[in-house]
Scaffold this active site. Structure first.
Site, PDB file in Angstrom:
ATOM      1  N   ARG A  69     -10.558 -11.267   2.327  1.00  0.00           N
ATOM      2  CA  ARG A  69     -11.485 -12.274   1.790  1.00  0.00           C
ATOM      3  C   ARG A  69     -10.837 -13.654   1.798  1.00  0.00           C
ATOM      4  O   ARG A  69     -11.524 -14.670   1.841  1.00  0.00           O
ATOM      5  CB  ARG A  69     -11.931 -11.851   0.383  1.00  0.00           C
ATOM      6  CG  ARG A  69     -10.823 -11.761  -0.601  1.00  0.00           C
ATOM      7  CD  ARG A  69     -11.212 -10.960  -1.842  1.00  0.00           C
ATOM      8  NE  ARG A  69     -11.186  -9.525  -1.620  1.00  0.00           N
ATOM      9  CZ  ARG A  69     -11.533  -8.621  -2.523  1.00  0.00           C
ATOM     10  NH1 ARG A  69     -11.940  -9.000  -3.719  1.00  0.00           N
ATOM     11  NH2 ARG A  69     -11.476  -7.338  -2.256  1.00  0.00           N
ATOM     12  N   LYS A 109       0.837  -1.199   0.000  1.00  0.00           N
ATOM     13  CA  LYS A 109       0.000   0.000   0.000  1.00  0.00           C
ATOM     14  C   LYS A 109       0.872   1.249   0.000  1.00  0.00           C
ATOM     15  O   LYS A 109       1.924   1.259   0.642  1.00  0.00           O
ATOM     16  CB  LYS A 109      -0.849   0.037   1.290  1.00  0.00           C
ATOM     17  CG  LYS A 109      -2.039  -0.888   1.310  1.00  0.00           C
ATOM     18  CD  LYS A 109      -2.817  -0.722   2.615  1.00  0.00           C
ATOM     19  CE  LYS A 109      -3.945  -1.718   2.736  1.00  0.00           C
ATOM     20  NZ  LYS A 109      -5.054  -1.509   1.799  1.00  0.00           N
TER      21      LYS A 109
HETATM   22  N1  BES Z   1      -8.099  -3.564   4.507  1.00  0.00           N
HETATM   23  C1  BES Z   1      -8.313  -3.180   3.165  1.00  0.00           C
HETATM   24  C2  BES Z   1      -9.614  -2.432   2.967  1.00  0.00           C
HETATM   25  C3  BES Z   1      -9.701  -1.048   3.546  1.00  0.00           C
HETATM   26  C4  BES Z   1      -9.001  -0.004   2.973  1.00  0.00           C
HETATM   27  C5  BES Z   1     -10.548  -0.810   4.591  1.00  0.00           C
HETATM   28  C6  BES Z   1      -9.138   1.267   3.493  1.00  0.00           C
HETATM   29  C7  BES Z   1     -10.667   0.455   5.108  1.00  0.00           C
HETATM   30  C8  BES Z   1      -9.950   1.497   4.554  1.00  0.00           C
HETATM   31  C9  BES Z   1      -8.362  -4.406   2.250  1.00  0.00           C
HETATM   32  O1  BES Z   1      -7.603  -5.473   2.641  1.00  0.00           O
HETATM   33  C10 BES Z   1      -7.887  -3.935   0.926  1.00  0.00           C
HETATM   34  O2  BES Z   1      -6.780  -3.483   0.844  1.00  0.00           O
HETATM   35  N2  BES Z   1      -8.739  -4.031  -0.087  1.00  0.00           N
HETATM   36  C11 BES Z   1      -8.419  -3.572  -1.398  1.00  0.00           C
HETATM   37  C12 BES Z   1      -8.898  -4.603  -2.376  1.00  0.00           C
HETATM   38  C13 BES Z   1      -8.365  -4.405  -3.771  1.00  0.00           C
HETATM   39  C14 BES Z   1      -6.893  -4.746  -3.826  1.00  0.00           C
HETATM   40  C15 BES Z   1      -9.142  -5.296  -4.702  1.00  0.00           C
HETATM   41  C16 BES Z   1      -9.158  -2.246  -1.617  1.00  0.00           C
HETATM   42  O3  BES Z   1     -10.291  -2.106  -1.181  1.00  0.00           O
HETATM   43  O4  BES Z   1      -8.555  -1.354  -2.232  1.00  0.00           O
HETATM   44 ZN    ZN Z   2      -5.578  -5.366   1.993  1.00  0.00          ZN
END
Ligand code: BES
Ligand code: ZN
Ligand code: ZN
Length: 502
Positions: A353, A279
């Protein structure tokens, strides 16, 4: 009470539930005023002048404050507008919510005044308003940093009145359990990842729930996950110093009915770096909160334990840290899930997931008396849900209209709001893979929907609800007067359990 190290600073001591006597005489009064004005004028006249009472009665505002000879006086006049409701009433402020939020809003000032005693007078208030007000007090008094101080902060002794008489109803206890359960979830979210890791998280849950009537605690470590063929969960957590684990609390109260158990499953990523699909800095900053779904499940389990709800339930915690190391799982890897589905990793940041898929499979494959009748998972699953609903409302996905409607109603009543989003079948094709059965995410729009569709594959046809939540507050509100972990999910699920599983 000396805290156990494994409690990580959290104490189940409660403000509203404590009966400690006040030592000094510095008094404050807080009035929650509803119903006929004439009936509360008498109570108010004990501490206020006629002109002040008149001002309150005529005020269009919901809050008033007076500095009087009898000490500070707060007056709260919640307005409940009647009339046409939009969104089937689901976005309306309930009476519980109004009392919780308006009372808690005043608490930072109350606490800054160093009072010895705070008298709270509920005038013309319904039970739901008293419940909300009490939960608001408990939530507003919580301060994360204070939990680690040697000398505890002095809180004013609370004295509760309803209609001029001392109030001693059993709803005080219920509010205590709900307030402490919500604060427990907030605390877990507030704990940084250097203190809450998969190992300390499992220890924390063991400390709270072991040796308790009706609870059986089981922890599956990394080796057990491998033995169970939980290839997705294992892959996500294996690169971290503390490996992944699953915690299962099995709740079978005495005299519980022969009804099928309800299973709750929480995403417990103690830190989400994104993995090799790292990230960017501003998105990683808050990722200690990525176990917020499992924190809500812990808060709910605490409430269920204390209230001794008479229905069988299971609580599962899918715990792992999504770290970066040479042995981290990679984009392009193909992993086999416990269910047997081969999953191609498209993005290592879609890890929630993956851990949930394997743990959901554990929950749905229980046999005979342990086979669940309903499965509810809670997760900080996607950034997309935040973009859609903001931080104050969680997304609800479900294959069961009947169960979804019940939880949506509980969410409205508890002011822990949810909004239903469809499981759009056409979007399933975004999860197609050539070398495997599925990819873990697509590149298309509707990220919260495709994430939910991915989970649905592992639940099959069982009645199921998925909550995609944010778990965090940037600003005070909703009972939380300290920004940080919000306890999202605890109140809606506790109300749901109360009205449907009691
Ligand atoms: N933990 C994150 C989701 C998240 C991000 C929750 C910001 C709250 C605030 C999750 O694991 C994630 O990174 N999801 C990605 C999925 C994508 C790579 C398909 C997302 O939502 O960007
Ligand atoms: Zn994630
Ligand atoms: Zn995540």
């Amino acid at each position: 009470m000396a805290l156990k190290k494994s409690m990580l600073g959290f104490s189940t001591d409660s403000w509203i539930g404590s009966q400690e006597k006040a030592s000094g005489k510095k008094l404050g009064h807080l009035f929650y005023l509803q119903g006929a004005k004439n009936s509360w004028k008498k109570t108010l006249s004990q501490v206020l002048e006629d002109w002040q009472i008149k001002e309150i009665a005529e005020s269009p505002s919901e809050l008033a404050f007076y500095s009087t000879q009898s000490g500070p006086v707060w007056a709260i006049m919640a307005k409940h507008p009647k009339g046409a409701k939009s969104h089937s009433g689901l976005m309306d402020r309930s009476e519980y919510t109004a009392a919780r939020d308006l009372i808690s809003l005043n608490i930072p000032k109350v606490l800054s005044m160093g009072l010895d005693q705070l008298q709270i007078h509920f005038e013309g208030a319904k039970n739901s308003e008293i419940m909300g007000g009490l939960v608001g007090l408990e939530m507003a008094a919580y301060r994360f940093n204070d939990c680690f101080k040697e000398t505890k902060r002095k809180l004013p002794q609370l004295k509760l009145f309803k209609g001029g008489k001392a109030y001693k109803d059993k709803s005080i206890q219920r509010a205590t359990h709900l307030g402490v359960g919500t604060n427990l979830a907030r605390h877990l979210v507030n704990l940084p990842a250097n203190e809450l890791n998969p190992k300390t998280y499992a220890e924390f849950l063991r400390t709270i729930f072991s040796g308790q009537k009706s609870f059986k605690v089981e922890v599956w470590d990394g080796n057990r996950l491998k033995k169970e063929n939980m290839g997705l969960h294992w892959a996500v957590g294996k690169a971290a110093e503390e490996g992944p684990c699953m915690v299962h609390l099995k709740y079978r109260p005495p005299g519980s009915s022969s009804k099928k158990p309800t299973a709750f499953v929480g995403k417990g990523i103690t830190y989400d770096t994104g993995g090799l699909d790292l990230k960017p800095a501003q998105y990683m900053r808050n990722m200690k909160k990525d176990m917020g779904g499992s924190a809500a499940v812990a808060g709910l389990a605490y409430y269920v334990l204390k209230e001794q709800i008479k229905q069988p339930m299971d609580f599962y915690f899918a715990i792992a840290e999504n770290a970066v190391a040479g042995n981290a799982f990679r984009p392009g890897d193909i992993l086999t899930s416990r269910k047997g589905t081969r999953v191609e990793i498209h993005n290592t940041d879609a890890e929630g997931r993956l851990v949930l898929a394997d743990v959901l499979d554990v929950a749905v494959t229980k046999k005979a008396k342990d086979a669940p009748g309903l499965v509810v998972d809670v997760a900080t699953l996607t950034g997309a849900i935040k973009a859609t609903l903001g931080s104050g409302v969680g997304g609800l996905f479900s294959n069961s209209d009947k169960d979804a409607d019940k939880l949506l109603k509980s969410a409205q009543q508890s002011g822990d709001r949810l909004w239903r989003i469809p499981l759009i079948p056409d979007y399933k094709s975004q999860l197609n893979s050539t070398p495997a059965d599925m990819v873990n995410c697509g590149d298309g729009f509707g990220g919260a929907v495709t994430a939910a569709l991915f989970l649905e594959h592992f639940v099959g046809s069982l009645p199921w609800i998925h909550l995609d939540i944010y778990a965090w507050k940037d600003k005070p509100g909703g009972g939380c007067m300290e920004p940080g972990g919000s306890g999202q999910g605890v109140q809606s699920l506790s109300f749901f359990v109360d009205s449907n599983l009691k």
